[in-house]
Design a protein around this motif. Structure first.
Motif, mmCIF file in Angstrom:
data_model
loop_
_atom_site.group_PDB
_atom_site.id
_atom_site.type_symbol
_atom_site.label_atom_id
_atom_site.label_comp_id
_atom_site.label_asym_id
_atom_site.label_seq_id
_atom_site.Cartn_x
_atom_site.Cartn_y
_atom_site.Cartn_z
ATOM 1 N N GLY A 61 38.351 21.003 110.291
ATOM 2 C CA GLY A 61 37.586 20.986 108.819
ATOM 3 C C GLY A 61 36.805 22.141 108.686
ATOM 4 N N SER A 62 36.650 22.493 107.453
ATOM 5 C CA SER A 62 35.837 23.756 106.784
ATOM 6 C C SER A 62 34.635 23.327 106.394
ATOM 7 C CB SER A 62 36.619 24.501 105.860
ATOM 8 O OG SER A 62 36.825 23.888 104.630
ATOM 9 N N PHE A 63 33.553 23.974 106.404
ATOM 10 C CA PHE A 63 32.053 24.080 106.007
ATOM 11 C C PHE A 63 31.878 25.184 105.300
ATOM 12 C CE2 PHE A 63 27.377 24.287 106.561
ATOM 13 C CZ PHE A 63 27.033 23.680 105.577
ATOM 14 N N THR A 64 31.633 25.243 103.909
ATOM 15 C CA THR A 64 31.533 26.352 102.933
ATOM 16 C C THR A 64 29.928 26.180 102.561
ATOM 17 O OG1 THR A 64 33.895 26.548 102.788
ATOM 18 C CG2 THR A 64 32.092 27.722 101.086
ATOM 19 N N LEU A 65 29.325 27.191 102.951
ATOM 20 C CA LEU A 65 27.759 27.258 102.538
ATOM 21 C C LEU A 65 27.330 28.511 101.893
ATOM 22 C CD1 LEU A 65 24.777 26.134 103.215
ATOM 23 C CD2 LEU A 65 24.954 27.697 105.491
ATOM 24 N N TYR A 66 26.459 28.389 100.711
ATOM 25 C CA TYR A 66 26.033 29.289 99.910
ATOM 26 C C TYR A 66 24.212 29.108 99.848
ATOM 27 C CZ TYR A 66 24.769 32.654 96.281
ATOM 28 O OH TYR A 66 24.276 33.424 95.315
ATOM 29 N N THR A 67 23.706 29.949 100.553
ATOM 30 C CA THR A 67 22.274 29.791 100.536
ATOM 31 C C THR A 67 21.668 31.201 100.618
ATOM 32 O OG1 THR A 67 20.241 28.605 101.379
ATOM 33 C CG2 THR A 67 21.664 29.496 103.018
ATOM 34 N N PHE A 68 20.251 31.197 100.853
ATOM 35 C CA PHE A 68 19.630 32.607 100.829
ATOM 36 C C PHE A 68 18.795 32.917 101.983
ATOM 37 C CE2 PHE A 68 20.297 30.905 96.576
ATOM 38 C CZ PHE A 68 20.850 31.743 95.893
ATOM 39 N N GLU A 69 18.780 34.182 102.415
ATOM 40 C CA GLU A 69 17.956 34.518 103.616
ATOM 41 C C GLU A 69 16.410 35.175 103.143
ATOM 42 O OE1 GLU A 69 19.961 37.152 106.550
ATOM 43 O OE2 GLU A 69 21.629 37.044 105.258
ATOM 44 N N ASN A 70 15.598 34.884 103.847
ATOM 45 C CA ASN A 70 14.219 35.589 103.605
ATOM 46 C C ASN A 70 14.387 36.978 103.434
ATOM 47 O OD1 ASN A 70 12.196 33.536 103.813
ATOM 48 N ND2 ASN A 70 12.548 33.131 105.879
ATOM 49 N N ALA A 71 13.633 37.491 102.791
ATOM 50 C CA ALA A 71 13.496 39.018 102.603
ATOM 51 C C ALA A 71 12.851 39.705 103.638
ATOM 52 C CB ALA A 71 12.728 39.566 101.426
ATOM 53 N N GLU A 72 13.679 40.798 104.385
ATOM 54 C CA GLU A 72 12.922 41.410 105.734
ATOM 55 C C GLU A 72 11.772 42.313 104.944
ATOM 56 O OE1 GLU A 72 15.549 43.889 107.529
ATOM 57 O OE2 GLU A 72 16.864 42.201 108.204
ATOM 58 N N ASN A 73 11.706 42.813 103.714
ATOM 59 C CA ASN A 73 10.631 43.337 103.312
ATOM 60 C C ASN A 73 9.457 42.811 102.740
ATOM 61 O OD1 ASN A 73 9.283 45.101 100.872
ATOM 62 N ND2 ASN A 73 10.158 46.626 101.700
ATOM 63 N N GLU A 74 8.173 43.104 103.256
ATOM 64 C CA GLU A 74 7.087 42.053 103.075
ATOM 65 C C GLU A 74 6.559 42.059 101.511
ATOM 66 O OE1 GLU A 74 5.023 46.133 104.291
ATOM 67 O OE2 GLU A 74 7.015 45.014 104.818
ATOM 68 N N ILE A 75 6.969 42.940 100.641
ATOM 69 C CA ILE A 75 6.662 43.192 99.342
ATOM 70 C C ILE A 75 7.544 42.139 98.476
ATOM 71 C CG2 ILE A 75 6.512 44.641 97.450
ATOM 72 C CD1 ILE A 75 5.797 47.042 98.981
ATOM 73 N N TYR A 76 8.855 42.322 98.807
ATOM 74 C CA TYR A 76 9.799 41.521 97.820
ATOM 75 C C TYR A 76 9.698 40.124 98.485
ATOM 76 C CZ TYR A 76 13.785 40.365 95.286
ATOM 77 O OH TYR A 76 14.511 39.693 94.287
ATOM 78 N N ARG A 77 9.355 39.836 99.784
ATOM 79 C CA ARG A 77 8.938 38.477 100.222
ATOM 80 C C ARG A 77 7.706 37.776 99.443
ATOM 81 N NH1 ARG A 77 9.440 39.597 105.103
ATOM 82 N NH2 ARG A 77 7.440 39.857 106.007
#
Length: 508
Positions: free
Chosen positions: A440-456
């Motif tokens: 069975g398949s698991f399809t996921l859409y989410t977001f990663e933390n920004a590597e850049n400290e300013i955008y984070r």
């Protein structure tokens, strides 16, 4: 306040930034930032850096001006709520220069966006800033954010909340929604009002900063476009028929004893003696009283906000968190990905954290409504899901303890939702692995933390109900570890910007 470097070093760093080659410009800028600013806090050298910004501004090209305006905004923001701090005083004295620069730009230039971010920090000069904003022709969404960022708090009649994606989006609120807002605000203490006010201002400024960050490094963001809402399906004659849950009873389990459930009109029951209400086609597995009164009261509070979230807030969230400012991933792209990659084996197809059913609708069109079950911890959005798809069963339950038997579900989709319950995310993925059938398949859409400290930092400035201390997302290594632990093998990965879009398959 931390200490980094010396005043002579500051002059050298600014000089290096002013003459850096294009391939070294961003790195040189970050050296300068770290001398004056540390994760939202000023160093003891912030004032010399502010003075150097003022000194150098007319002697660098427009791209470097944009970088310096971004840095100036970071420094002023770090002094908030003090509007008379030493850095703010230095930079506010140059307001006429900033306004004149802004009048000479357009939305295709990074400097336009960087100055919008910087100028949002001077509420004492609200009229002058807004007059210039009218000259440069801000879009309505940015105009309303700028106006809110420059407002002053009236503790006797505070305007709170309703800032994401932008304040003007709420102008069409119904009178009942406005009454709800006012009722909520009246419950707050004076301290809570002030705290919420500053959180709101921080959020709109953080959004402006994130947009400026992207423009400086990647080019002008495209104007935001609301998503299309899927049409409402005509209601079949027996939408509340308990037979709606029939196809799912082999998989559904009592959350107390994991026993099988039986359904009748208005309730589901387990042999352990526990009953759960079914109201308007929604099975509430978090209510073991067997009564429907509480669920009815929760459903009655639903208004147009589910529609608003899908059409306006979600695309803005996708842009902000995914660094998706040019809509590389849009609604049509998402639908196409789901259609291509959701490949269920036997068993129900679960829309995990389904909300009001935008993707439930897509799944129903893909595999048939009788195979789909929508699950969310909040009853309210599920009422909208049922309005849209009365031929799809819905369940109120926690993602961290899914009410399904082991290896009983054919596919799971969790689309743009995992970040809404970050504390439960590891358990939720483990539960997906437990419930999925092999293959069975698991399809996921989410977001990663920004590597850049300013955008984070700009992301963390945004406050949401599940992120009261500031928005934080996921580290990719954590996501990959949770998937591996759940025996979910990634077979496709699309990682544009900070978006984490994968399909994994349960291993046998």
């Amino acid at each position: 306040m931390t200490v980094t470097g010396t005043p002579n070093t500051i002059t050298e760093l600014v000089g290096q930034f002013a003459t850096a080659s294009p391939d070294r410009l961003d790195a040189s800028y970050h050296q300068l930032v770290r001398a004056a600013w540390d994760n939202g806090e000023l160093t003891l050298l912030a004032s010399p850096v502010a003075e150097e910004i003022v000194s150098r501004l007319e002697r660098v090209d427009d791209l470097r001006k944009a970088y310096l305006a971004e840095l100036a905004g970071l420094l002023v923001q770090a002094e908030v709520p003090d509007t008379g701090g030493p850095v703010t005083t230095v930079l506010r004295a140059e307001l006429d220069r900033f306004l004149a620069l802004w009048r000479g730009t357009n939305r295709q230039q990074p400097l336009y966006w960087a100055l919008l971010y910087l100028l949002s920090h001077f509420p004492g000069d609200r009229d002058r800033v807004l007059a210039t904003a009218r000259e440069v022709g801000l879009d309505p969404d940015d105009q309303s954010r700028l106006e809110r960022s420059l407002d002053e708090l009236d503790p006797e009649a505070p305007v709170l909340g309703r800032v994401f994606p932008y304040p003007a989006a709420y102008d069409e609120m119904s009178s009942s929604e406005k009454d709800f807002d006012n009722t909520w605000i009246r419950t707050l203490s004076r301290i809570q009002i002030v705290s919420q006010w500053h959180n709101d201002i921080e959020s709109v400024r953080g959004h402006a900063g994130a947009k400026a960050f992207y423009a400086i490094r990647h080019g002008a963001p495209t104007p935001v476009t609301p998503d299309d809402q899927p049409p409402r399906v005509a209601e079949p004659p027996d939408a509340d028929d308990p037979a709606l849950f029939g196809p799912h009873l082999t998989a559904l389990r009592c959350p107390r004893c994991r026993g099988k459930l039986t359904v009748r009109q208005g309730a589901a029951e387990c042999s352990c003696g526990t009953g759960f209400p079914i109201t308007k086609g929604i099975l509430n597995l978090l209510d073991s009283t067997g009564g429907s009164g509480d669920l009815l009261s929760q459903l009655a509070t639903i208004s147009t906000m589910s529609y608003f979230y899908e059409v306006y807030a979600r695309p803005a969230f996708r842009r902000l968190c995914g660094m998706n400012w040019e809509d590389q991933v849009d609604h049509e792209w998402e639908q196409a990905y789901i259609a291509e990659h959701v490949r269920p084996v036997d068993g129900p197809v679960l829309d995990l954290a389904a909300g009001s059913g935008m993707w439930t609708n897509t799944l129903a069109e893909l595999v048939g409504a009788d195979r789909v079950i929508g699950l969310d911890i909040a009853p309210g959005p599920l009422a909208s899901l049922r309005d849209r798809r009365p031929d799809v069963a819905a369940v109120v339950a926690s993602a961290g303890s899914l009410p399904f038997d082991d290896a009983s579900v054919g596919a799971v989709v969790c689309w743009d939702a995992l970040q809404a319950f970050p504390e439960v995310a590891p358990a939720a993925i483990a539960e997906v692995g437990r419930c999925l059938r092999p293959g069975g398949s698991f399809t996921l859409y989410t977001f990663e933390n920004a590597e850049n400290e300013i955008y984070r930092h700009f992301l963390r400035s945004n406050r949401f109900p599940n992120h009261k201390d500031g928005l934080t997302l996921f580290d990719r290594a954590d996501l990959e570890a949770w998937l591996a632990h759940a025996r979910l093998e990634v077979v496709d990965a699309q990682l544009p910007g900070q978006q984490y879009i994968i399909t994994a398959v349960k291993q046998g």
